[in-house]
Design a protein around this motif. Structure first.
Motif, PDB file in Angstrom:
ATOM      1  N   ARG A  57       0.843  -1.196   0.000  1.00  0.00           N
ATOM      2  CA  ARG A  57       0.000   0.000   0.000  1.00  0.00           C
ATOM      3  C   ARG A  57       0.875   1.242   0.000  1.00  0.00           C
ATOM      4  O   ARG A  57       2.088   1.160   0.159  1.00  0.00           O
ATOM      5  N   ASP A  58       0.242   2.391  -0.155  1.00  0.00           N
ATOM      6  CA  ASP A  58       0.990   3.645  -0.149  1.00  0.00           C
ATOM      7  C   ASP A  58       1.662   3.908   1.188  1.00  0.00           C
ATOM      8  O   ASP A  58       2.735   4.493   1.244  1.00  0.00           O
ATOM      9  N   ASP A  59       1.030   3.494   2.275  1.00  0.00           N
ATOM     10  CA  ASP A  59       1.550   3.815   3.604  1.00  0.00           C
ATOM     11  C   ASP A  59       2.333   2.676   4.246  1.00  0.00           C
ATOM     12  O   ASP A  59       2.739   2.769   5.403  1.00  0.00           O
ATOM     13  N   GLY A  60       2.562   1.565   3.523  1.00  0.00           N
ATOM     14  CA  GLY A  60       3.340   0.481   4.098  1.00  0.00           C
ATOM     15  C   GLY A  60       3.035  -0.868   3.475  1.00  0.00           C
ATOM     16  O   GLY A  60       2.330  -0.966   2.464  1.00  0.00           O
ATOM     17  N   PRO A 165       4.958   0.087   8.437  1.00  0.00           N
ATOM     18  CA  PRO A 165       4.627   1.388   7.861  1.00  0.00           C
ATOM     19  C   PRO A 165       5.809   2.033   7.148  1.00  0.00           C
ATOM     20  O   PRO A 165       6.966   1.755   7.465  1.00  0.00           O
ATOM     21  N   ALA A 166       5.483   2.899   6.179  1.00  0.00           N
ATOM     22  CA  ALA A 166       6.517   3.652   5.461  1.00  0.00           C
ATOM     23  C   ALA A 166       6.919   4.834   6.328  1.00  0.00           C
ATOM     24  O   ALA A 166       6.548   5.970   6.094  1.00  0.00           O
ATOM     25  N   SER A 167       7.697   4.532   7.370  1.00  0.00           N
ATOM     26  CA  SER A 167       8.061   5.535   8.360  1.00  0.00           C
ATOM     27  C   SER A 167       9.521   5.927   8.215  1.00  0.00           C
ATOM     28  O   SER A 167      10.364   5.111   7.844  1.00  0.00           O
ATOM     29  N   LYS A 300      -6.212   0.095   1.649  1.00  0.00           N
ATOM     30  CA  LYS A 300      -6.018   1.505   1.341  1.00  0.00           C
ATOM     31  C   LYS A 300      -5.276   1.577   0.027  1.00  0.00           C
ATOM     32  O   LYS A 300      -5.425   0.773  -0.849  1.00  0.00           O
ATOM     33  N   CYS A 303       4.479   1.505  -0.959  1.00  0.00           N
ATOM     34  CA  CYS A 303       5.723   2.206  -0.695  1.00  0.00           C
ATOM     35  C   CYS A 303       6.845   1.520  -1.471  1.00  0.00           C
ATOM     36  O   CYS A 303       6.779   1.437  -2.686  1.00  0.00           O
TER      37      CYS A 303
END
Length: 319
Positions: A57-60, A165-167, A300, A303
């Protein structure tokens, strides 16, 4: 990795190759170089690999083994069982000497083996699975009942997995713990650790110690919700009193001196490795598995891309 901070990570398993990174041009260059040497099929973004489902996903990235867990439930006729909220009862203390009849070892070992593979993405069942694994030599109906309880827990948490997550916060942090003299048969201790790279756990273990320890300091060196263990690591004056402790653990003192590692005390309620140490009540258990990065999957939007390529090695018959 190049001097600009671009990175390419490559993993090879038999004839399947996975690579990921943060630079699309490096992906293309790598595929071109590989294509010169091997016959390859580019399968694209990885979504399923060795029983592990990958949702990007975009966020992870979310990984789970939902399909495999359902297969295990069906194999052992537990697909319609009643779900429960914890995998092992809080007061459960297993023993080799329970007064119940034996059960087919092949069946029991097959169940334990299936559950062990699930711990790749389900650290919440690691302690329970490791616990029942101790009784594969002479399993009884009671041990089998405890193992089936884990299946009932999986039934109620079938869609749990780990979300990475993309952190930007990619600090390496580890928690380690030990339960002193836990085993009622030989009073050996259980050792556990978990490491995070960012906000989710990426490696974990729970093992019964191979030697007998006479104190919590010995059992928890260097498993650090024990202040004596931390003192032992930092203070060479204590060394003469601790020669009987396996020397492979003493490397931590040098790492501390070089400031490569920081050892900190944490309160028991903040000890993430506690989930791998002993049975816990539902409130504490769910709090700790959520800290590991475990989540229910929700859709959602990817990444870093995980790309799977199937390669065929071309061997020169003259060689």
């Amino acid at each position: 990795m190049n001097g600009k901070g671009d990175i390419l990570i490559v993993c090879l398993y038999v004839d399947d190759l996975i690579f990921t990174g943060n630079n699309v041009k490096m992906f293309d260059d790598f595929k071109k170089e590989m294509a010169k040497e091997f016959e390859m099929t580019d399968i694209g973004l990885m979504s399923y690999y060795l029983g592990i489902e990958v949702k990007q996903r975009d966020d992870g990235i979310f990984i789970s083994q939902e399909a495999y867990a359902k297969e295990v439930l069906k194999r052992f006729n537990m697909e319609n069982c009643n779900p429960i909220s914890i995998p092992i009862e809080v007061e459960n203390k297993l023993s080799r000497h329970v007064k119940e009849g034996p059960i087919d070892r092949t069946l029991f070992r097959s169940l334990v083996g299936s559950l062990r593979y699930l711990t790749c993405t389900r650290p919440d069942i690691l302690f329970a699975v490791g616990y029942i694994s101790r009784y594969m030599e002479k399993p009884t109906t009671y041990h089998f009942k405890v193992a089936k309880r884990i299946l009932r827990y999986l039934k109620g948490t079938i869609d749990l997995g780990i979300f990475y997550p993309a952190s930007g916060d990619m600090k390496l942090v580890g928690y380690s713990d030990s339960y002193w003299a836990r085993d009622v048969d030989d009073r050996k201790s259980t050792t556990e650790f978990v490491f995070y790279f960012g906000e989710a756990a990426f490696t974990w273990t729970s093992n019964k110690q191979s030697i007998m320890t006479l104190s919590t300091c010995e059992a928890e060196y260097i498993y650090v919700d024990n202040k004596s263990a931390i003192t032992l690591a930092k203070n060479p004056v204590f060394h003469d009193r601790s020669k009987h402790i396996d020397t492979r653990y003493h490397f931590i003192r040098e790492s501390i001196a070089k400031k490569q590692v920081q050892v900190k005390f944490v309160k028991s309620e903040d000890q993430d490795a506690d989930i791998f140490t002993k049975p816990l009540n539902r409130e504490v258990f769910e709090k700790l598995w959520s800290r590991l990065g475990m989540r229910e999957f929700f859709i959602k939007g990817a990444c870093w891309k995980l790309i799977l390529i199937h390669i065929v090695m071309i061997i020169d018959e003259e060689e």
